[in-house]
Scaffold this active site. Structure first.
Site, PDB file in Angstrom:
ATOM      1  N   LYS A   1      37.274  32.140  44.125  1.00 42.56           N
ATOM      2  CA  LYS A   1      38.668  32.556  43.964  1.00 42.56           C
ATOM      3  C   LYS A   1      39.515  31.334  44.299  1.00 42.56           C
ATOM      4  O   LYS A   1      39.408  30.781  45.401  1.00 42.56           O
ATOM      5  CB  LYS A   1      38.939  33.719  44.926  1.00 42.56           C
ATOM      6  CG  LYS A   1      40.182  34.501  44.644  1.00 42.56           C
ATOM      7  CD  LYS A   1      40.133  35.814  45.406  1.00 42.56           C
ATOM      8  CE  LYS A   1      41.484  36.458  45.503  1.00 42.56           C
ATOM      9  NZ  LYS A   1      41.414  37.763  46.174  1.00 42.56           N
TER      10      LYS A   1
ATOM     11  N   GLY B   1      44.438  36.665  38.294  1.00 43.18           N
ATOM     12  CA  GLY B   1      45.286  37.719  38.853  1.00 43.18           C
ATOM     13  C   GLY B   1      46.681  37.178  39.053  1.00 43.18           C
ATOM     14  O   GLY B   1      47.072  36.205  38.415  1.00 43.18           O
ATOM     15  N   GLY B   2      47.410  37.817  39.956  1.00 42.08           N
ATOM     16  CA  GLY B   2      48.779  37.407  40.218  1.00 42.08           C
ATOM     17  C   GLY B   2      48.849  35.985  40.716  1.00 42.08           C
ATOM     18  O   GLY B   2      49.588  35.164  40.185  1.00 42.08           O
TER      19      GLY B   2
ATOM     20  N   ASP C   1      44.339  49.345  49.074  1.00 47.25           N
ATOM     21  CA  ASP C   1      44.472  49.094  47.631  1.00 47.25           C
ATOM     22  C   ASP C   1      43.182  49.515  46.916  1.00 47.25           C
ATOM     23  O   ASP C   1      42.654  48.776  46.078  1.00 47.25           O
ATOM     24  CB  ASP C   1      44.806  47.622  47.363  1.00 47.25           C
ATOM     25  CG  ASP C   1      45.410  47.398  45.977  1.00 47.25           C
ATOM     26  OD1 ASP C   1      45.812  48.401  45.334  1.00 47.25           O
ATOM     27  OD2 ASP C   1      45.471  46.243  45.530  1.00 47.25           O
TER      28      ASP C   1
HETATM   29  C1  6BB Z   1      33.924  38.445  41.635  1.00 51.74           C
HETATM   30  C2  6BB Z   1      35.021  38.564  42.585  1.00 51.74           C
HETATM   31  C3  6BB Z   1      34.746  38.575  43.948  1.00 51.74           C
HETATM   32  O1  6BB Z   1      36.642  38.767  40.864  1.00 51.74           O
HETATM   33  C4  6BB Z   1      39.051  39.806  36.812  1.00 51.74           C
HETATM   34  C5  6BB Z   1      39.167  39.603  38.301  1.00 51.74           C
HETATM   35  C6  6BB Z   1      32.591  38.320  41.984  1.00 51.74           C
HETATM   36  C7  6BB Z   1      33.931  38.501  40.269  1.00 51.74           C
HETATM   37  C8  6BB Z   1      32.124  38.374  38.519  1.00 51.74           C
HETATM   38  C9  6BB Z   1      32.674  39.182  37.522  1.00 51.74           C
HETATM   39  C10 6BB Z   1      32.171  39.169  36.223  1.00 51.74           C
HETATM   40  C11 6BB Z   1      31.089  38.349  35.949  1.00 51.74           C
HETATM   41  C12 6BB Z   1      30.528  37.562  36.936  1.00 51.74           C
HETATM   42  C13 6BB Z   1      31.052  37.568  38.202  1.00 51.74           C
HETATM   43  C14 6BB Z   1      35.781  38.723  44.841  1.00 51.74           C
HETATM   44  N1  6BB Z   1      37.048  38.857  44.456  1.00 51.74           N
HETATM   45  C15 6BB Z   1      37.354  38.877  43.139  1.00 51.74           C
HETATM   46  C16 6BB Z   1      36.346  38.735  42.189  1.00 51.74           C
HETATM   47  C17 6BB Z   1      37.859  39.248  40.393  1.00 51.74           C
HETATM   48  C18 6BB Z   1      37.790  39.364  38.880  1.00 51.74           C
HETATM   49  C19 6BB Z   1      36.878  40.525  38.518  1.00 51.74           C
HETATM   50  C20 6BB Z   1      36.828  40.674  36.996  1.00 51.74           C
HETATM   51  N2  6BB Z   1      38.146  40.864  36.483  1.00 51.74           N
HETATM   52  N3  6BB Z   1      31.861  38.274  40.889  1.00 51.74           N
HETATM   53  N4  6BB Z   1      32.654  38.396  39.837  1.00 51.74           N
HETATM   54  F1  6BB Z   1      33.694  39.963  37.821  1.00 51.74           F
END
Ligand code: 6BB
Length: 646
Positions: free
Chosen positions: A42, A22-23, A134
Site C-alpha cells: 500500500k 483508493g482515496g 468500516d
Molecule cells: C491486498 C490489500 C491488503 O488491497 C482495490 C483495493 C492484499 C490486496 C490483492 C488483491 C488482488 C490480487 C492480488 C492481491 C491490504 N489492504 C488493501 C489491499 C486493496 C485493494 C483490493 C482490491 N481492490 N492483496 N491484495 F486484492
C-alpha cells in the site's frame, strides 16, 4: 516522484503492477526477495495525504497490534521523506464484494462459511479493544486459501477506557452505518460494528443493500427506520439473525459474544466460531528463528531478541513471511544472496508460470514481462493496470471445527542444534534453490515506447533509470468526455506500458450452481440478456490492442454477448458511455472509463474490455473496478451493459 522514495522498498521487494487505487493510497503487487513470498504494498504519498495522515497512522498502529487468521497481516512499514509503504498480506482473491456480485448472491451455506470468518475476525478485533467502524464487503479480501482477511483499519478506534466507552466520530460508509452513528449520538464502537455486520450479511445473501438510496438524507431516514425488504429466498433462521443484528436500538442488538454460538452460525458445524488467534502476537516459531539465525550467522538468542523487537522492518517481514511459508507447507528457507537471482525462470511469478503454463505477455509489450516496474508518475492515475487476479475455486469448503482447521499454537517441533550455516538442512540448499525458489532474475525494468500513432515500439532494452528516460516516455492520450467533448490530457506512466504480469493464479471453474433467481446484480442482468458467466481467467494478452481483442478465458467478471464482431461491440459500448456520462480513453479494445463530479473530481474509474472468449467466436466484455464506490460501480456498469444492444 523521486525514484529515491522507492529505493528503500526495492532493496527488499520486487515491485509489480497496481491492483487498486483508493482515496489516498494505491496498492501494488510485490515479491519479498528474501523469502520469495508475494505481498501487497500500500503506497501513500505523504504530501498528498493531508488530513488523512492520522488515518494512516491509526491503521499502522492497529495492524501492529493485530495478528489473526482473518485479519490481513502487516509485515513491514517503510517511511521515506515523501512516502509511506505498508507491506501487507497477499490476498489474490480480491474483494468479497466482487465475489458476491459475480455470483449475484451467495447461498446460505456459503454465506455461513464467510460469515463465520467475519464473526471470528470482528470478535478478535473487539477482544483487542478495537472497533473496526468500516465493515463492508470491499474491506474483506480473499486469500490464496479462500479465507477472508479483514483490511482497512484506518477508521478503527480504540477507546482509552475500553470498548464500552462511547465514541463520537461518525465514520465509515453511509450504507453500513448504524442508526446511532448517523444521528451523531455517542455510540459504542462494537455495537456499531454489529449493525454493519447485519448489513454485510444481508449483502452476502441478497446481493444488494438493505438500506439504499442515491440521496443520502433519504438513506439515513431508511436506516433510522430500520425496515428492510425480506426476499423470499431467505430462510427463517437467516431472517431471525438479520433481525437480531439490524436492531435500531443498539442495546437490543445481538452482541458478538452471542454471535459466536448463534444457532445459524452453528448449522453444519460442531463447534462455535473460533475467534482466538491461531498466530498470537509475540509467538515465535523455532524453525523460522533457526532459519533466520543461520542466514544472518547469529545465535538463536540474538535472532530471537532481534525478532522480538517487532519493529515492522525487514526482520519482522522476513520472520512473518517465513512463518507464512511454513503454514502453507512450504520449506522454511531464505534465498541465499549469491543464489537469489540465479533462477532460470525470470517471470515474476515464475513458479506459477511453469506450473500452469501461463502467458505473461503484456498486451502491448513484445517483451514477455517486465520486472520491478515502478510507477514514476504518481500524479497520473489514468491508466492504472487492472488486477486480472482470478478467483476460481473460491467456493470455500465447509471445514470441520477440528484440529485440521487450526494451526498449532505450540512451537513447532524443534530441530537439532544448528551449527551456523553448515547444518544438513542448509547444505543442500544449492541443489534445491532452483526448484523451490523459481524467482525472477534481476532483469532491469524494460519498457517500450509508444510512438505518436499510439503504436508500441521496442527501442532497446536499456535500463530505464534516469529521469530523462522517464520524461521521454510520457505521452498524451486523450479522454473522450461526454460533457464537454473537450480532449483532456493525460500521461501514461512507463509502468503502465510495461504491465508486468497477469496474475492468473487459478484455472478451475467456479461452481455456478449456487446462482439463484431474483437478484438485481450482474448475474441476473446477464441471465436476462441470455448471457452466461463462467468462472475462468484471462489468458493471452498478446495482440490485444493491435491485432484484435484479447482471447480471455471466461471469468466471473466477463459478460458474454451476442455480437460476434468486436469492432461493432466496441462501437456499441462507446455509443452508450457518453449517454451515461462516462468519459473514456480507448486503448485498443480496452476502454479506460471514469466518471467525474460536477467539480471535476474523478469519482469512479473502471475498465471495460472487449475480448474474445477462448476457443470460441463468442465476444465478451470484461469489467474491472479500479476506483470508486463498489455499489455505485455495480449499478453504473449494469446500466451500461443493459443499455447496450449486445
Ligand atoms: C491486498 C490489500 C491488503 O488491497 C482495490 C483495493 C492484499 C490486496 C490483492 C488483491 C488482488 C490480487 C492480488 C492481491 C491490504 N489492504 C488493501 C489491499 C486493496 C485493494 C483490493 C482490491 N481492490 N492483496 N491484495 F486484492
Amino acid at each position: 516522484m523521486a525514484v529515491d522514495d522507492y529505493e528503500e522498498l526495492l532493496k527488499y521487494y520486487d515491485l509489480y503492477e497496481t491492483i487498486g487505487a483508493g482515496g489516498f493510497a494505491k496498492v501494488k503487487l510485490a515479491r519479498h526477495i528474501l523469502t520469495g513470498e508475494k505481498v501487497a504494498v500500500k503506497i501513500m504519498d505523504k504530501t498528498s495525504l493531508g488530513d488523512d495522515l492520522p488515518r494512516v497512522k491509526t491503521e499502522i498502529e492497529a495492524m501492529k497490534n493485530l495478528s489473526h487468521q482473518h485479519v490481513c497481516r502487516l509485515y513491514h512499514v517503510i517511511e521515506t521523506s515523501k512516502k509511506i509503504f505498508m507491506i501487507l498480506e497477499y490476498c489474490p482473491g480480491g474483494e468479497l464484494f466482487d465475489y458476491i456480485i459475480a455470483k449475484d448472491r451467495l447461498m446460505e451455506d456459503e454465506a455461513r462459511i464467510f460469515f463465520r470468518q467475519i464473526v471470528s475476525a470482528v470478535a478478535y478485533v473487539h477482544s483487542r479493544g478495537y472497533a473496526h467502524r468500516d465493515l463492508k464487503p470491499e474491506n474483506l479480501l480473499i486469500d490464496e486459501d479462500q479465507n477472508l482477511k479483514l483490511i482497512d483499519f484506518g477508521l478503527c478506534a480504540k477507546p482509552k477506557g475500553g470498548l464500552d466507552y462511547h465514541l463520537m466520530t461518525c465514520c465509515g460508509s453511509p450504507a453500513y452505518a448504524a442508526p446511532e452513528l448517523i444521528q451523531g449520538k455517542a455510540y459504542i464502537g462494537s455495537e456499531a460494528d454489529i449493525w454493519s455486520m447485519g448489513v454485510l450479511m444481508y449483502a452476502l445473501m441478497c446481493g444488494y443493500l438493505p438500506f439504499d438510496d442515491d440521496n443520502v438524507i433519504i438513506l439515513y431516514k431508511k436506516i433510522m427506520r430500520g425496515k428492510y425488504e425480506i426476499p423470499k429466498w431467505l430462510s427463517p433462521g437467516s431472517v431471525l439473525l438479520l433481525n437480531q443484528m439490524l436492531q435500531v436500538d443498539p442495546k437490543k442488538r445481538i452482541t458478538v459474544k452471542h454471535l459466536l454460538n448463534h444457532p445459524w452460525l452453528l448449522q453444519g458445524y460442531k463447534c462455535p466460531v473460533e475467534w482466538q488467534s491461531k498466530y498470537p502476537l509475540g509467538y515465535l516459531d523455532e524453525d523460522c528463528i533457526t532459519e533466520l539465525s543461520v542466514f544472518h550467522k547469529l545465535s538463536k538468542q540474538s535472532t530471537t531478541d532481534l525478532v522480538s523487537e517487532w519493529n515492522y522492518d525487514q526482520t519482522t517481514a522476513t520472520y512473518l513471511l517465513l512463518q507464512s511459508k511454513k503454514a502453507h507447507g512450504k520449506p522454511v528457507r531464505l534465498m541465499r544472496s549469491s543464489l537469489a537471482f540465479t533462477s532460470i525462470d525470470s517471470s515474476p511469478f515464475g513458479e506459477l508460470k511453469s506450473k500452469k503454463n501461463l502467458n505473461f505477455e503484456d498486451d502491448n509489450c513484445d517483451v514477455p514481462y517486465v520486472l520491478g516496474s515502478i510507477d514514476f508518475t504518481d500524479d497520473c492515475e489514468l491508466f492504472e493496470d487492472s488486477p486480472f487476479a482470478s478467483m476460481d475455486a473460491l467456493t470455500p469448503t465447509v471445514k470441520e471445527c477440528s484440529k485440521s482447521e487450526s494451526v498449532s499454537q505450540t512451537p513447532a517441533k524443534s530441530r537439532a542444534i544448528v551449527k551456523k550455516s553448515n547444518n544438513k538442512e542448509n547444505s543442500d540448499i544449492k541443489s534445491r534453490v532452483k526448484n523451490e525458489f523459481a524467482l525472477p532474475a534481476p532483469v532491469t525494468p524494460v519498457c517500450k515506447k509508444i510512438n505518436e500513432k499510439g503504436v508500441l515500439t521496442m527501442p532497446n532494452q536499456n535500463t530505464m533509470n534516469s529521469s530523462k528516460d522517464i520524461e521521454c516516455m510520457k505521452e498524451i492520450p486523450t479522454w473522450k468526455s461526454p460533457n464537454t467533448d473537450k480532449l483532456a490530457a493525460a500521461v501514461i506512466s512507463p509502468e503502465r506500458r510495461c504491465r508486468s504480469v497477469d496474475l492468473d493464479l487459478n484455472q478451475a471453474h467456479l461452481d455456478n450452481t449456487h446462482k439463484k433467481k431474483g437478484g438485481k446484480v450482474f448475474g441476473s442482468l446477464e441471465r436476462g440478456l441470455d448471457k452466461m458467466i463462467t468462472m475462468l481467467t484471462p489468458s493471452k494478452r498478446k495482440g490485444s490492442t493491435r491485432d484484435g481483442p484479447r482471447k480471455l478465458r471466461a471469468h466471473y467478471n466477463v459478460t458474454t454477448t451476442k455480437i460476434l464482431n468486436p469492432d461493432q461491440l466496441l462501437k456499441e459500448i462507446t455509443r452508450i458511455l457518453p449517454e451515461k456520462h462516462v468519459d473514456y480513453i480507448q486503448k485498443g479494445y480496452i476502454l479506460k472509463c471514469r466518471t467525474q463530479s460536477d467539480f471535476g473530481k474523478v469519482t469512479m474509474q473502471f475498465e471495460l474490455e472487449v475480448c474474445q472468449l477462448n476457443k470460441s467466436e463468442v465476444m465478451g466484455i470484461r469489467r474491472q473496478r479500479v476506483k470508486g464506490d463498489a455499489w455505485v460501480y455495480k449499478k453504473l456498469v449494469e446500466d451500461i451493459l443493459s443499455s447496450c444492444k449486445v
